[in-house]
Scaffold this active site. Structure first.
Site, short mmCIF file in Angstrom:
data_model
loop_
_atom_site.label_atom_id
_atom_site.label_comp_id
_atom_site.label_asym_id
_atom_site.label_seq_id
_atom_site.Cartn_x
_atom_site.Cartn_y
_atom_site.Cartn_z
N ALA A 29 22.42 -35.12 46.47
CA ALA A 29 21.45 -35.99 47.14
C ALA A 29 20.57 -35.17 48.06
O ALA A 29 20.59 -33.94 48.02
CB ALA A 29 22.17 -37.09 47.91
N ASN A 30 19.77 -35.82 48.89
CA ASN A 30 18.94 -35.13 49.86
C ASN A 30 18.85 -35.99 51.12
O ASN A 30 19.41 -37.08 51.17
CB ASN A 30 17.55 -34.84 49.27
CG ASN A 30 16.86 -36.12 48.86
OD1 ASN A 30 16.58 -36.98 49.69
ND2 ASN A 30 16.59 -36.27 47.57
N ARG A 31 18.12 -35.52 52.11
CA ARG A 31 18.14 -36.15 53.43
C ARG A 31 17.14 -37.29 53.62
O ARG A 31 16.90 -37.71 54.74
CB ARG A 31 17.90 -35.10 54.52
CG ARG A 31 18.98 -34.06 54.61
CD ARG A 31 18.78 -33.16 55.81
NE ARG A 31 19.72 -32.05 55.78
CZ ARG A 31 21.00 -32.15 56.15
NH1 ARG A 31 21.47 -33.30 56.58
NH2 ARG A 31 21.80 -31.10 56.07
N ALA A 95 12.25 -39.50 47.48
CA ALA A 95 12.59 -38.08 47.37
C ALA A 95 13.57 -37.95 46.21
O ALA A 95 14.79 -37.93 46.40
CB ALA A 95 13.20 -37.58 48.67
#
Ligand code: C5P
Length: 221
Positions: A29-31, A95
């Protein structure tokens, strides 16, 4: 009401990260918090649009008047976006993870005692924005986002062409934009760059939606 700037328009928005499974308990995943995308969806609804918000896994309430479709992976996000077409404008704020595991494990990966970590083989995810940019049902106005940590405007200009988008909203995420409440953006179009001062994500959203309404009004209904 019919006098609102986006009355009669359908606006499609993606927001949040995607989660790409490694095994049943782990993911890539990402932030991304989803805050900016959700703020744009809220602003579009306030402006009178019918709003489809395709959201990755985030902890945010659904804005009033917004039709929310929850997804987890990039491929699910693409399918939900295509199912929501046609749209007058699409604003791709998610994102999306660039890569997913080539083959997610059906069972939890275990340490095998050899000291060798399990190999992680990645494969590229579909680019949702670029897919829309070249779609038979391409929205009249297609807006992408670009989170960059350097050469923000240069990268955004290259992205416009590559993705077939009309505008790229570029932001410098080298500070604390991700998860924060403020954002400083540059709107990159074929005509040039419009740089906005740092403001609350809700204000970026309102201003962007105003610009979208203006652009749609100057095209045919
Ligand atoms: O190439 P990059 O990820 O920087 O591009 C960002 C823009 O493209 C954003 O609008 C994002 O929502 C969109 N994107 C997408 N699908 C991907 C990757 C990015 O829609 N797989």
């Amino acid at each position: 009401p019919a006098d609102l700037p986006l009355a009669g328009r359908h606006i499609l928005i993606t927001a949040g990260p995607t989660h790409e499974p490694i095994d049943p308990v782990r993911f890539i995943a990402n932030r991304s918090s989803g805050k900016q995308g959700f703020a744009i969806a809220a602003a579009a609804a306030r402006a009178g649009a019918r709003v489809s918000l395709v959201a990755g896994p985030v902890h945010l309430p659904t804005p009033a008047g917004v039709d929310r479709i929850d997804v987890e992976t990039a491929r699910e996000m693409l399918a939900a976006v295509e199912a929501a077409l046609p749209a007058d404008a699409a604003i791709m704020v998610a994102a999306v993870a660039d890569w997913r595991t080539a083959d997610a494990a059906g069972q939890k990966l275990k340490k095998d005692g050899s000291g060798q970590p399990a190999p992680l083989v990645l494969t590229e995810n579909p680019d949702i924005l670029a897919t829309l940019g070249h779609h038979v049902q391409r929205p009249a106005l297609l807006v992408g986002f670009a989170a960059e940590t350097e050469k923000v405007a240069d990268h955004a200009r290259a992205k416009l062409a590559r993705k077939g988008a009309d505008w790229i909203v570029a932001n410098d995420v080298s500070g604390d934009v991700m998860g924060g409440d403020a954002n400083a953006v540059h709107i990159v179009t074929a005509d040039g760059i419009d740089t906005w001062p740092s403001m609350a994500k809700a204000d970026v959203a309102d201003r962007l939606i105003e610009k979208v309404a203006h652009a749609l009004a100057s095209r045919s209904h």
